[in-house]
Design a protein around this motif. Structure first.
Motif, PDB file in Angstrom:
ATOM      1  N   GLY A   1      19.635   5.528 -42.321  1.00 54.15           N
ATOM      2  CA  GLY A   1      19.866   6.671 -41.463  1.00 54.15           C
ATOM      3  C   GLY A   1      19.018   7.881 -41.790  1.00 54.15           C
ATOM      4  N   LEU A   2      18.323   8.407 -40.764  1.00 54.97           N
ATOM      5  CA  LEU A   2      17.615   9.679 -40.827  1.00 54.97           C
ATOM      6  C   LEU A   2      18.280  10.597 -39.814  1.00 54.97           C
ATOM      7  CD1 LEU A   2      13.937   8.342 -40.700  1.00 54.97           C
ATOM      8  CD2 LEU A   2      15.258   8.900 -42.756  1.00 54.97           C
ATOM      9  N   THR A   3      18.550  11.851 -40.196  1.00 54.34           N
ATOM     10  CA  THR A   3      19.295  12.746 -39.321  1.00 54.34           C
ATOM     11  C   THR A   3      18.474  13.985 -38.972  1.00 54.34           C
ATOM     12  OG1 THR A   3      21.378  12.037 -40.323  1.00 54.34           O
ATOM     13  CG2 THR A   3      21.439  14.047 -39.019  1.00 54.34           C
ATOM     14  N   LEU A   4      18.342  14.237 -37.656  1.00 51.72           N
ATOM     15  CA  LEU A   4      17.764  15.488 -37.166  1.00 51.72           C
ATOM     16  C   LEU A   4      18.905  16.497 -37.106  1.00 51.72           C
ATOM     17  CD1 LEU A   4      15.713  13.864 -34.266  1.00 51.72           C
ATOM     18  CD2 LEU A   4      14.803  14.653 -36.441  1.00 51.72           C
ATOM     19  N   ASN A   5      18.926  17.432 -38.042  1.00 52.05           N
ATOM     20  CA  ASN A   5      20.103  18.278 -38.229  1.00 52.05           C
ATOM     21  C   ASN A   5      19.811  19.767 -38.147  1.00 52.05           C
ATOM     22  OD1 ASN A   5      18.651  18.210 -40.715  1.00 52.05           O
ATOM     23  ND2 ASN A   5      20.476  18.887 -41.824  1.00 52.05           N
ATOM     24  N   ASN A   6      18.619  20.124 -37.610  1.00 53.76           N
ATOM     25  CA  ASN A   6      18.226  21.526 -37.581  1.00 53.76           C
ATOM     26  C   ASN A   6      17.364  21.765 -36.335  1.00 53.76           C
ATOM     27  OD1 ASN A   6      16.144  23.800 -38.352  1.00 53.76           O
ATOM     28  ND2 ASN A   6      17.803  24.032 -39.835  1.00 53.76           N
ATOM     29  N   ALA A   7      17.367  22.985 -35.829  1.00 51.58           N
ATOM     30  CA  ALA A   7      16.561  23.303 -34.648  1.00 51.58           C
ATOM     31  C   ALA A   7      15.083  23.016 -34.866  1.00 51.58           C
ATOM     32  CB  ALA A   7      16.755  24.773 -34.270  1.00 51.58           C
TER      33      ALA A   7
ATOM     34  N   THR B   1       8.814   1.718 -33.222  1.00 53.88           N
ATOM     35  CA  THR B   1      10.130   1.209 -32.852  1.00 53.88           C
ATOM     36  C   THR B   1      11.203   1.939 -33.658  1.00 53.88           C
ATOM     37  OG1 THR B   1       9.271  -0.994 -32.344  1.00 53.88           O
ATOM     38  CG2 THR B   1      11.631  -0.831 -32.809  1.00 53.88           C
ATOM     39  N   ILE B   2      12.268   2.365 -32.982  1.00 54.42           N
ATOM     40  CA  ILE B   2      13.492   2.788 -33.661  1.00 54.42           C
ATOM     41  C   ILE B   2      14.575   1.816 -33.226  1.00 54.42           C
ATOM     42  CG2 ILE B   2      15.208   4.591 -33.996  1.00 54.42           C
ATOM     43  CD1 ILE B   2      13.086   6.648 -33.356  1.00 54.42           C
ATOM     44  N   THR B   3      15.061   1.025 -34.167  1.00 51.34           N
ATOM     45  CA  THR B   3      16.038  -0.015 -33.829  1.00 51.34           C
ATOM     46  C   THR B   3      17.285   0.574 -33.202  1.00 51.34           C
ATOM     47  OG1 THR B   3      15.200  -1.320 -35.694  1.00 51.34           O
ATOM     48  CG2 THR B   3      17.320  -1.976 -34.757  1.00 51.34           C
ATOM     49  N   ALA B   4      17.777   1.717 -33.740  1.00 51.28           N
ATOM     50  CA  ALA B   4      18.964   2.380 -33.188  1.00 51.28           C
ATOM     51  C   ALA B   4      18.769   3.891 -33.284  1.00 51.28           C
ATOM     52  CB  ALA B   4      20.215   1.956 -33.936  1.00 51.28           C
ATOM     53  N   LEU B   5      18.611   4.541 -32.119  1.00 56.31           N
ATOM     54  CA  LEU B   5      18.505   5.996 -32.036  1.00 56.31           C
ATOM     55  C   LEU B   5      19.741   6.518 -31.312  1.00 56.31           C
ATOM     56  CD1 LEU B   5      17.106   8.765 -32.120  1.00 56.31           C
ATOM     57  CD2 LEU B   5      15.807   8.079 -30.078  1.00 56.31           C
ATOM     58  N   SER B   6      20.536   7.349 -31.997  1.00 52.97           N
ATOM     59  CA  SER B   6      21.772   7.896 -31.414  1.00 52.97           C
ATOM     60  C   SER B   6      21.547   9.374 -31.106  1.00 52.97           C
ATOM     61  CB  SER B   6      22.939   7.743 -32.394  1.00 52.97           C
ATOM     62  OG  SER B   6      23.163   6.384 -32.696  1.00 52.97           O
ATOM     63  N   VAL B   7      21.718   9.751 -29.828  1.00 51.80           N
ATOM     64  CA  VAL B   7      21.442  11.106 -29.371  1.00 51.80           C
ATOM     65  C   VAL B   7      22.725  11.753 -28.854  1.00 51.80           C
ATOM     66  CG1 VAL B   7      20.197  12.503 -27.665  1.00 51.80           C
ATOM     67  CG2 VAL B   7      19.039  10.588 -28.801  1.00 51.80           C
ATOM     68  N   GLY B   8      23.062  12.915 -29.440  1.00 54.86           N
ATOM     69  CA  GLY B   8      24.210  13.675 -28.958  1.00 54.86           C
ATOM     70  C   GLY B   8      23.867  15.128 -28.742  1.00 54.86           C
ATOM     71  N   HIS B   9      22.551  15.452 -28.785  1.00 55.98           N
ATOM     72  CA  HIS B   9      22.094  16.835 -28.686  1.00 55.98           C
ATOM     73  C   HIS B   9      20.765  16.859 -27.937  1.00 55.98           C
ATOM     74  CE1 HIS B   9      24.663  16.360 -32.230  1.00 55.98           C
ATOM     75  NE2 HIS B   9      25.073  17.602 -32.001  1.00 55.98           N
ATOM     76  N   ILE B  10      20.249  18.058 -27.642  1.00 58.54           N
ATOM     77  CA  ILE B  10      18.966  18.154 -26.955  1.00 58.54           C
ATOM     78  C   ILE B  10      17.871  17.637 -27.889  1.00 58.54           C
ATOM     79  CG2 ILE B  10      17.272  19.722 -25.956  1.00 58.54           C
ATOM     80  CD1 ILE B  10      19.620  21.542 -25.172  1.00 58.54           C
ATOM     81  N   THR B  11      17.177  16.577 -27.448  1.00 60.16           N
ATOM     82  CA  THR B  11      16.243  15.861 -28.323  1.00 60.16           C
ATOM     83  C   THR B  11      14.973  15.522 -27.547  1.00 60.16           C
ATOM     84  OG1 THR B  11      18.135  14.875 -29.481  1.00 60.16           O
ATOM     85  CG2 THR B  11      15.985  13.875 -29.863  1.00 60.16           C
TER      86      THR B  11
ATOM     87  N   LEU C   1       7.463   3.736 -27.227  1.00 62.56           N
ATOM     88  CA  LEU C   1       8.546   3.726 -28.204  1.00 62.56           C
ATOM     89  C   LEU C   1       9.522   2.638 -27.806  1.00 62.56           C
ATOM     90  CD1 LEU C   1      10.065   4.929 -30.640  1.00 62.56           C
ATOM     91  CD2 LEU C   1      11.243   6.442 -29.030  1.00 62.56           C
ATOM     92  N   SER C   2       9.722   1.658 -28.688  1.00 64.25           N
ATOM     93  CA  SER C   2      10.625   0.539 -28.418  1.00 64.25           C
ATOM     94  C   SER C   2      11.900   0.681 -29.239  1.00 64.25           C
ATOM     95  CB  SER C   2       9.922  -0.782 -28.757  1.00 64.25           C
ATOM     96  OG  SER C   2       8.726  -0.925 -28.025  1.00 64.25           O
ATOM     97  N   GLY C   3      12.850  -0.224 -28.982  1.00 63.76           N
ATOM     98  CA  GLY C   3      14.105  -0.236 -29.722  1.00 63.76           C
ATOM     99  C   GLY C   3      15.288  -0.026 -28.804  1.00 63.76           C
ATOM    100  N   ALA C   4      16.282   0.752 -29.266  1.00 63.38           N
ATOM    101  CA  ALA C   4      17.496   0.992 -28.487  1.00 63.38           C
ATOM    102  C   ALA C   4      17.959   2.424 -28.695  1.00 63.38           C
ATOM    103  CB  ALA C   4      18.601   0.018 -28.888  1.00 63.38           C
ATOM    104  N   ILE C   5      18.301   3.097 -27.585  1.00 64.60           N
ATOM    105  CA  ILE C   5      18.770   4.475 -27.627  1.00 64.60           C
ATOM    106  C   ILE C   5      20.166   4.544 -27.019  1.00 64.60           C
ATOM    107  CG2 ILE C   5      18.353   6.859 -26.893  1.00 64.60           C
ATOM    108  CD1 ILE C   5      15.394   6.167 -26.650  1.00 64.60           C
TER     109      ILE C   5
END
Length: 209
Positions: free
Chosen positions: A115-121, A151-161, A171-175
């Motif tokens: 897991g890598l987390t985008l956690n800042n503006a 490829t990002i195997t699993a990208l979870s988005v809950g914010h403006i990205t 970009l392949s994988g699953a979002i």
């Protein structure tokens, strides 16, 4: 320099790296302790385990062989993880939060991080020919910049990205989108499967999903 050659389990209490420094850890062997990287690179060119904590304010973690980093990796500046094509770098430490920094991942290989987390503006993930297993958001951010097929195997988005895929690249994988938005700002191809239970697919340029 010629760096460190670790032939049996060892520890360096404090290793400070500001230049290109090979760290050759034999298969089945572990190097423990603490490493601070301000520039240059740590070049992992054998198959052993880097069990040291790794604090990076700059520089590159360069895996030229399939190997494991089991100590906690922390980021406090713009850094790079480079994994050679055909190789896998497995990171089993605590999840990495990018903070107000850019993390560039490149090299053609695979990063298994948990897991890598985008956690800042100002969090930004730059991908250049790499496969990454898991990325998520915990804040609005600068998002992803894809400069070469990745490829990002699993990208979870809950914010403006923002997801900026360069022209002619994909970009392949699953979002999975639960809220916020995927802002597609360049003309490349989003080849990932996209599962949306909320949020917005926002195309700011002519492109293909």
């Amino acid at each position: 320099n010629s760096g460190l050659d670790v032939d049996a389990n060892s520890s360096v209490t404090s290793l400070t790296v500001g230049h290109t420094t090979p760290v050759s850890i034999a298969s089945g062997i572990t190097l423990s302790g603490a490493i601070t990287v301000t520039g240059g690179s740590i070049r992992l060119d054998e198959a052993g385990t880097l069990g040291s904590t790794v604090s990076m304010s700059g520089g590159t973690l360069d895996a030229d062989n399939s190997s494991t980093v089991s100590g906690t990796l922390t980021q406090s500046g713009n850094i790079t993880i480079d994994v050679k094509a055909g190789e896998t770098l497995t990171y089993s430490g605590a999840a990495v939060s990018l903070g107000a920094n850019t993390l560039t991942i490149s090299g053609g290989g695979s990063l298994v991080s948990g897991g890598l987390t985008l956690n800042n503006a100002d969090s930004k993930l730059l991908l250049n020919s790499i496969t990454v297993d898991n990325v998520s958001t915990s804040a609005n951010s600068l998002g992803l910049d894809v400069d070469n097929n990745s490829t990002i195997t699993a990208l979870s988005v809950g914010h403006i990205t923002p997801v900026s895929v360069a022209s002619g690249r994909s970009l392949s994988g699953a979002i999975t989108v639960t809220a916020g938005s995927i802002k597609l700002a360049e003309t490349g191809t989003l080849a990932s499967s996209v599962s949306m239970s909320g949020g917005v697919l926002d195309a700011d340029n002519s492109l293909t999903v």
